[in-house]
Design an enzyme around this catalytic site. Sequence first.
Site, PDB file in Angstrom:
ATOM      1  N   LYS A  80      -9.643  -2.021 -79.366  1.00  0.00           N
ATOM      2  CA  LYS A  80      -8.578  -1.056 -79.648  1.00  0.00           C
ATOM      3  C   LYS A  80      -7.344  -1.394 -78.821  1.00  0.00           C
ATOM      4  CE  LYS A  80     -11.485   3.018 -80.590  1.00  0.00           C
ATOM      5  NZ  LYS A  80     -11.051   3.246 -81.960  1.00  0.00           N
ATOM      6  N   ARG A 131     -20.921   4.865 -87.208  1.00  0.00           N
ATOM      7  CA  ARG A 131     -21.811   4.893 -88.377  1.00  0.00           C
ATOM      8  C   ARG A 131     -23.028   4.006 -88.165  1.00  0.00           C
ATOM      9  NH1 ARG A 131     -16.885   2.848 -91.979  1.00  0.00           N
ATOM     10  NH2 ARG A 131     -15.851   3.955 -90.273  1.00  0.00           N
TER      11      ARG A 131
HETATM   12  N1  BES Z   1     -14.210   6.734 -82.383  1.00  0.00           N
HETATM   13  C1  BES Z   1     -13.389   6.224 -83.404  1.00  0.00           C
HETATM   14  C2  BES Z   1     -12.698   7.329 -84.245  1.00  0.00           C
HETATM   15  C3  BES Z   1     -11.749   8.230 -83.504  1.00  0.00           C
HETATM   16  C4  BES Z   1     -10.393   7.979 -83.502  1.00  0.00           C
HETATM   17  C5  BES Z   1     -12.207   9.354 -82.856  1.00  0.00           C
HETATM   18  C6  BES Z   1      -9.523   8.819 -82.837  1.00  0.00           C
HETATM   19  C7  BES Z   1     -11.336  10.210 -82.207  1.00  0.00           C
HETATM   20  C8  BES Z   1      -9.989   9.950 -82.196  1.00  0.00           C
HETATM   21  C9  BES Z   1     -14.195   5.352 -84.344  1.00  0.00           C
HETATM   22  O1  BES Z   1     -15.262   4.673 -83.764  1.00  0.00           O
HETATM   23  C10 BES Z   1     -13.268   4.299 -84.860  1.00  0.00           C
HETATM   24  O2  BES Z   1     -12.841   3.484 -84.099  1.00  0.00           O
HETATM   25  N2  BES Z   1     -12.980   4.346 -86.159  1.00  0.00           N
HETATM   26  C11 BES Z   1     -12.096   3.430 -86.766  1.00  0.00           C
HETATM   27  C12 BES Z   1     -12.730   2.954 -88.049  1.00  0.00           C
HETATM   28  C13 BES Z   1     -12.070   1.767 -88.649  1.00  0.00           C
HETATM   29  C14 BES Z   1     -12.295   0.548 -87.772  1.00  0.00           C
HETATM   30  C15 BES Z   1     -12.656   1.544 -90.019  1.00  0.00           C
HETATM   31  C16 BES Z   1     -10.781   4.140 -87.023  1.00  0.00           C
HETATM   32  O3  BES Z   1     -10.791   5.346 -87.298  1.00  0.00           O
HETATM   33  O4  BES Z   1      -9.747   3.507 -86.907  1.00  0.00           O
HETATM   34 MN    MN Z   2     -14.700   2.822 -82.951  1.00  0.00          MN
END
Ligand code: BES
Ligand code: MN
Length: 501
Positions: free
Chosen positions: A277, A351
């Site tokens: 990230k 997931r």
């Molecule tokens: N933990 C994150 C989602 C999230 C984002 C929770 C902001 C709380 C606040 C999740 O694991 C994630 O990174 N999701 C990605 C999915 C994508 C890579 C398909 C996302 O939402 O960008």
């Molecule tokens: Mn994630």
Amino acid sequence: MRISIADTIKDPSGVIAVFVTKGKTLSKSARDLDKRTGKALTRAIEASKFKGDKGQMLDVVAPAKVEAARVLLVGMGDAGELKTLTVENAAGSIIGRVKDIGPAAVSIMADDLDGCALEHDDFAAHLAYGANLKSYRFDKYFTKKGSNHKAPSLKRAVVVTESAKGVRAAYRPLDKIAQGAFFTRDLVSEPANVLYPESFAEECRKLESLGVEVEVLGEKEMGELGMGSLLGVGQGSARESQLVVMQWKGADEDSKGAPVAFVGKGVTFDTGGISLKPPGGMEMMKWDMGGAGAVTGLMKALAGRKAKLNVVGVIGLVENMPSSTAQRPGDVVTSMSGKTIEVINTDAEGRLVLADALHYTQDRFKPQFVINLATLTGAIITSLGNEYAGLFSNNDELSERLREAGEAEGEKVWRMPMGDAYDKMIKSGIADMKNVGSGGKAGSITAAQFLERFIIKDTPWAHLDIAGMAWTDSAKPTVPKGGTGYGVRLLNRLVADHYEG
Ligand code: BES
Ligand code: MN
Ligand code: ZN
């Protein structure tokens, strides 16, 4: 802050909070105070925009002839429409206001309001509940008082009622629910150097004192069960992944009823892994265990109030880190269900954790339903903001029950669509599925389609995407800034209204 329920005012020199309903109708205590102060309250109302509407407050400072530092007039709106949630919000707002002003004590005068349909004991108990929920603080890491951290000025809140005994009895189970929500808030607020899979599992063990059976599976046990999907996420971390199974057996001995099951995403920190990230806001990912936190707090609430049903809580605990042992984009893993997954993006890790936790839960417990909670996608925040959790389900009845429970408790859910067209988006060229959708569209729905592939036969299932709900940067009437405890009240209500007894 201490909350108590009493027959008389204990702190006459503190703040006295009294209710006013629509049309500037004063409660009994308000009328008494108005008389004693030579109509100071009526005059203050006439000199303001205060009409007694829901959410309005008017502060009357040091009125003559009474000891009270202030009289706080609290608008309740139409008494005939009063719900427990309105009552809780009113009490929470009182606490918020008094905390800001500075007095050490507040008395909340629980007068019956003309036309209100709530029983007195419930009305007053929900005042205490709202006050309690708002009083929560997470301040263990401040070492001294200064501009960042002030000692709490408000020391005591007393709900004043003519029926203290009955109100205390009505309040007892509500206090247990609050204790559950506080446990969730604590877990969510705790930083990831302190709360990691093993230390989280230790926190769960504390529920044993309430009669919850707690089992902790480590990487060896999960490996033997074939949980390649969950284990792949944790393999880059120095911290060992854990699966915690909590059981509350509250049903009567002779009822062989299948349990209800709750499953939580517990990513104690989500860096994204190799699909790293960006740094901005990454600290928020300490609360990527909000789903697991909600399940754990729910178990505490249900066991605390000795709920009459069998409940299973399963949480998958991992830390998602980049390292030389981390999973790579393109890796193919085999889940406990036997289904294979191509990991396109290591940041779509929740997931992967839930796939194995969900399969394990259904396979072992054959539950009446399974509900999972997860801070799963940023996309659900784009869709619904911080007002509703996303609800995805294969079952209309369960969905409707969740919607109603959410409205009643102020922990709302909004149902989102699912279907084959979305499911096609997670087809893989090398494995049974991939962990992100093609085209990057409908990100919350493709995540839900992925989870649905791990639901066995027609098990009633609901997935709550709580990414927008687990944390708040703005205080709410009964929720201070920080971890919200979202999910505990919602699911406690669902269970109490439909599955208990
Ligand atoms: N933990 C994150 C989602 C999230 C984002 C929770 C902001 C709380 C606040 C999740 O694991 C994630 O990174 N999701 C990605 C999915 C994508 C890579 C398909 C996302 O939402 O960008
Ligand atoms: Mn994630
Ligand atoms: Zn995550």
